[in-house]
Design an enzyme around this catalytic site. Sequence first.
Site, PDB file in Angstrom:
ATOM      1  N   LYS A  13       0.832  -1.215   0.000  1.00 46.34           N
ATOM      2  CA  LYS A  13       0.000   0.000   0.000  1.00 46.34           C
ATOM      3  C   LYS A  13       0.866   1.266   0.000  1.00 46.34           C
ATOM      4  O   LYS A  13       0.616   2.197  -0.755  1.00 46.34           O
ATOM      5  CB  LYS A  13      -0.935   0.028   1.228  1.00 46.34           C
ATOM      6  CG  LYS A  13      -1.900  -1.147   1.310  1.00 46.34           C
ATOM      7  CD  LYS A  13      -2.799  -1.044   2.523  1.00 46.34           C
ATOM      8  CE  LYS A  13      -2.070  -1.091   3.851  1.00 46.34           C
ATOM      9  NZ  LYS A  13      -1.325  -2.339   4.081  1.00 46.34           N
ATOM     10  N   ARG A  88      -8.995   1.135   9.094  1.00 44.14           N
ATOM     11  CA  ARG A  88      -8.702  -0.254   9.466  1.00 44.14           C
ATOM     12  C   ARG A  88      -9.767  -0.894  10.328  1.00 44.14           C
ATOM     13  O   ARG A  88      -9.607  -2.052  10.724  1.00 44.14           O
ATOM     14  CB  ARG A  88      -7.372  -0.306  10.203  1.00 44.14           C
ATOM     15  CG  ARG A  88      -6.177  -0.313   9.252  1.00 44.14           C
ATOM     16  CD  ARG A  88      -4.930  -0.002  10.036  1.00 44.14           C
ATOM     17  NE  ARG A  88      -3.834  -0.840   9.682  1.00 44.14           N
ATOM     18  CZ  ARG A  88      -2.678  -0.356   9.194  1.00 44.14           C
ATOM     19  NH1 ARG A  88      -2.525   0.919   8.967  1.00 44.14           N
ATOM     20  NH2 ARG A  88      -1.683  -1.178   8.941  1.00 44.14           N
ATOM     21  N   ARG A 127      11.730  -5.974   4.693  1.00 46.72           N
ATOM     22  CA  ARG A 127      11.516  -4.519   4.541  1.00 46.72           C
ATOM     23  C   ARG A 127      12.456  -3.696   5.420  1.00 46.72           C
ATOM     24  O   ARG A 127      12.653  -4.003   6.591  1.00 46.72           O
ATOM     25  CB  ARG A 127      10.065  -4.176   4.902  1.00 46.72           C
ATOM     26  CG  ARG A 127       9.795  -2.680   4.948  1.00 46.72           C
ATOM     27  CD  ARG A 127       8.321  -2.348   4.930  1.00 46.72           C
ATOM     28  NE  ARG A 127       7.598  -2.747   6.114  1.00 46.72           N
ATOM     29  CZ  ARG A 127       6.287  -2.562   6.279  1.00 46.72           C
ATOM     30  NH1 ARG A 127       5.567  -2.020   5.319  1.00 46.72           N
ATOM     31  NH2 ARG A 127       5.696  -2.944   7.375  1.00 46.72           N
ATOM     32  N   ARG A 156      11.645  -1.975  10.964  1.00 43.09           N
ATOM     33  CA  ARG A 156      10.549  -1.604  11.861  1.00 43.09           C
ATOM     34  C   ARG A 156      10.383  -2.666  12.939  1.00 43.09           C
ATOM     35  O   ARG A 156      10.469  -3.857  12.643  1.00 43.09           O
ATOM     36  CB  ARG A 156       9.247  -1.467  11.063  1.00 43.09           C
ATOM     37  CG  ARG A 156       9.108  -0.131  10.400  1.00 43.09           C
ATOM     38  CD  ARG A 156       7.927  -0.035   9.460  1.00 43.09           C
ATOM     39  NE  ARG A 156       6.665  -0.509   9.999  1.00 43.09           N
ATOM     40  CZ  ARG A 156       5.494  -0.363   9.379  1.00 43.09           C
ATOM     41  NH1 ARG A 156       5.449   0.266   8.218  1.00 43.09           N
ATOM     42  NH2 ARG A 156       4.392  -0.837   9.902  1.00 43.09           N
ATOM     43  N   ARG A 167      -0.275  -8.855  13.437  1.00 44.19           N
ATOM     44  CA  ARG A 167      -0.877  -7.897  12.489  1.00 44.19           C
ATOM     45  C   ARG A 167      -1.770  -8.614  11.480  1.00 44.19           C
ATOM     46  O   ARG A 167      -2.786  -8.067  11.052  1.00 44.19           O
ATOM     47  CB  ARG A 167       0.223  -7.093  11.786  1.00 44.19           C
ATOM     48  CG  ARG A 167       0.847  -6.077  12.751  1.00 44.19           C
ATOM     49  CD  ARG A 167       2.203  -5.644  12.294  1.00 44.19           C
ATOM     50  NE  ARG A 167       2.145  -4.738  11.177  1.00 44.19           N
ATOM     51  CZ  ARG A 167       3.132  -4.569  10.305  1.00 44.19           C
ATOM     52  NH1 ARG A 167       4.232  -5.266  10.397  1.00 44.19           N
ATOM     53  NH2 ARG A 167       3.000  -3.703   9.345  1.00 44.19           N
TER      54      ARG A 167
HETATM   55  P1  ADP Z   1       2.332  -1.888   3.163  1.00 40.08           P
HETATM   56  O1  ADP Z   1       2.338  -0.373   3.123  1.00 40.08           O
HETATM   57  O2  ADP Z   1       1.103  -2.466   2.527  1.00 40.08           O
HETATM   58  O3  ADP Z   1       2.603  -2.454   4.520  1.00 40.08           O
HETATM   59  P2  ADP Z   1       4.871  -1.621   1.725  1.00 40.08           P
HETATM   60  O4  ADP Z   1       4.553  -0.710   0.597  1.00 40.08           O
HETATM   61  O5  ADP Z   1       5.661  -1.078   2.872  1.00 40.08           O
HETATM   62  O6  ADP Z   1       3.528  -2.373   2.245  1.00 40.08           O
HETATM   63  O7  ADP Z   1       5.629  -2.896   1.100  1.00 40.08           O
HETATM   64  C1  ADP Z   1       6.140  -3.928   1.936  1.00 40.08           C
HETATM   65  C2  ADP Z   1       7.539  -4.333   1.453  1.00 40.08           C
HETATM   66  O8  ADP Z   1       7.395  -4.949   0.177  1.00 40.08           O
HETATM   67  C3  ADP Z   1       8.497  -3.155   1.271  1.00 40.08           C
HETATM   68  O9  ADP Z   1       9.792  -3.584   1.624  1.00 40.08           O
HETATM   69  C4  ADP Z   1       8.412  -2.837  -0.221  1.00 40.08           C
HETATM   70  O10 ADP Z   1       9.639  -2.293  -0.716  1.00 40.08           O
HETATM   71  C5  ADP Z   1       8.139  -4.221  -0.821  1.00 40.08           C
HETATM   72  N1  ADP Z   1       7.254  -4.190  -1.990  1.00 40.08           N
HETATM   73  C6  ADP Z   1       6.158  -3.434  -2.191  1.00 40.08           C
HETATM   74  N2  ADP Z   1       5.584  -3.718  -3.383  1.00 40.08           N
HETATM   75  C7  ADP Z   1       6.342  -4.707  -3.941  1.00 40.08           C
HETATM   76  C8  ADP Z   1       6.264  -5.448  -5.184  1.00 40.08           C
HETATM   77  N3  ADP Z   1       5.291  -5.225  -6.057  1.00 40.08           N
HETATM   78  N4  ADP Z   1       7.202  -6.393  -5.394  1.00 40.08           N
HETATM   79  C9  ADP Z   1       8.192  -6.632  -4.490  1.00 40.08           C
HETATM   80  N5  ADP Z   1       8.331  -5.965  -3.314  1.00 40.08           N
HETATM   81  C10 ADP Z   1       7.411  -5.019  -3.042  1.00 40.08           C
HETATM   82  P1  AMP Z   2       1.378   0.810   8.829  1.00 34.76           P
HETATM   83  O1  AMP Z   2       2.527   1.751   8.694  1.00 34.76           O
HETATM   84  O2  AMP Z   2       0.215   1.183   7.976  1.00 34.76           O
HETATM   85  O3  AMP Z   2       1.799  -0.625   8.657  1.00 34.76           O
HETATM   86  O4  AMP Z   2       0.865   0.976  10.344  1.00 34.76           O
HETATM   87  C1  AMP Z   2       1.727   0.673  11.417  1.00 34.76           C
HETATM   88  C2  AMP Z   2       0.943   0.610  12.712  1.00 34.76           C
HETATM   89  O5  AMP Z   2       0.353   1.900  13.002  1.00 34.76           O
HETATM   90  C3  AMP Z   2      -0.238  -0.358  12.742  1.00 34.76           C
HETATM   91  O6  AMP Z   2       0.147  -1.704  13.016  1.00 34.76           O
HETATM   92  C4  AMP Z   2      -1.078   0.242  13.868  1.00 34.76           C
HETATM   93  O7  AMP Z   2      -0.524  -0.024  15.151  1.00 34.76           O
HETATM   94  C5  AMP Z   2      -0.918   1.748  13.618  1.00 34.76           C
HETATM   95  N1  AMP Z   2      -1.943   2.246  12.663  1.00 34.76           N
HETATM   96  C6  AMP Z   2      -1.725   2.825  11.451  1.00 34.76           C
HETATM   97  N2  AMP Z   2      -2.887   3.152  10.871  1.00 34.76           N
HETATM   98  C7  AMP Z   2      -3.869   2.763  11.719  1.00 34.76           C
HETATM   99  C8  AMP Z   2      -5.290   2.797  11.680  1.00 34.76           C
HETATM  100  N3  AMP Z   2      -5.970   3.318  10.631  1.00 34.76           N
HETATM  101  N4  AMP Z   2      -5.977   2.291  12.734  1.00 34.76           N
HETATM  102  C9  AMP Z   2      -5.341   1.802  13.802  1.00 34.76           C
HETATM  103  N5  AMP Z   2      -4.009   1.710  13.915  1.00 34.76           N
HETATM  104  C10 AMP Z   2      -3.266   2.192  12.879  1.00 34.76           C
END
Ligand code: ADP
Ligand code: AMP
Length: 211
Positions: A13, A88, A127, A156, A167
């Site tokens: 995302k 969420r 990541r 992270r 999660r």
């Molecule tokens: P989310 O925001 O849904 O948690 P991220 O955008 O942070 O996901 O992506 C999770 C991990 O996967 C990151 O390390 C990112 O660089 C990698 N990633 C995202 N999209 C792709 C893809 N299409 N192919 C391979 N790796 C990806």
């Molecule tokens: P993310 O960066 O989107 O993976 O979010 C990291 C963490 O932030 C999540 O696991 C939650 O603890 C908190 N968080 C982010 N967005 C929300 C949301 N919309 N509702 C509740 N918790 C959130």
Amino acid sequence: MIIVLLGPPGAGKGTQADKLAQRLGIPKIATGDVLRAALRDGTARGKEAKAYMDRGDLVPDSVILGILRDVMSSPAAAKGAILDGAVRTVPQAEGLAIMLAELGRGVDKVLLFDISDDKLTERLSGRTVCEKCQTPYMGRQAGSKCEKCGGSLMRRKDDEPEAIRNRLRVYRDQTAPVIEWYGEKGSKVQKVDADAPVDEVTSRALKALKK
Ligand code: ADP
Ligand code: AMP
């Protein structure tokens, strides 16, 4: 245009929100990024959120709706916004809808990034993110430099195995019902297969936004 991005942690995302923001010229608003910045700055909001985030639990709806109220009423979101991980729970979806209606606006599109649990666990385990601008990276060591801002890359805390498992549970129990809620409210949720190279997923997302 106000776009809501749904999908499990690791679906991509944040990565796609950055790409779509560039392509569409509207800002990305990621509640996770806002909370991590608050944590880094030691604000009351950050301190309240820390324990939930470290465990991979959801931060209370009241905190999230406070953030969304601040950002959605700011000039930065005047042309629209890409809401990344910002809805969420069903109460958050309801609260956002009420808040936007008060501003004479509404959610225009909902995209659901779809990917298997195995794939997203692999992604989260690999990541790193920039500690300054929060750009996510894959296959880059913690301590190396961010290509965008020169900040240091870090792992992270909630990308450790136990927090990842939690999660995924939280996503299934509390976030998956949001998909149905949007469907019931008449917003067609467009599913995007997220198991493809980044640029291909962006093309799929842009195509889904035109439907
Ligand atoms: P989310 O925001 O849904 O948690 P991220 O955008 O942070 O996901 O992506 C999770 C991990 O996967 C990151 O390390 C990112 O660089 C990698 N990633 C995202 N999209 C792709 C893809 N299409 N192919 C391979 N790796 C990806
Ligand atoms: P993310 O960066 O989107 O993976 O979010 C990291 C963490 O932030 C999540 O696991 C939650 O603890 C908190 N968080 C982010 N967005 C929300 C949301 N919309 N509702 C509740 N918790 C959130």
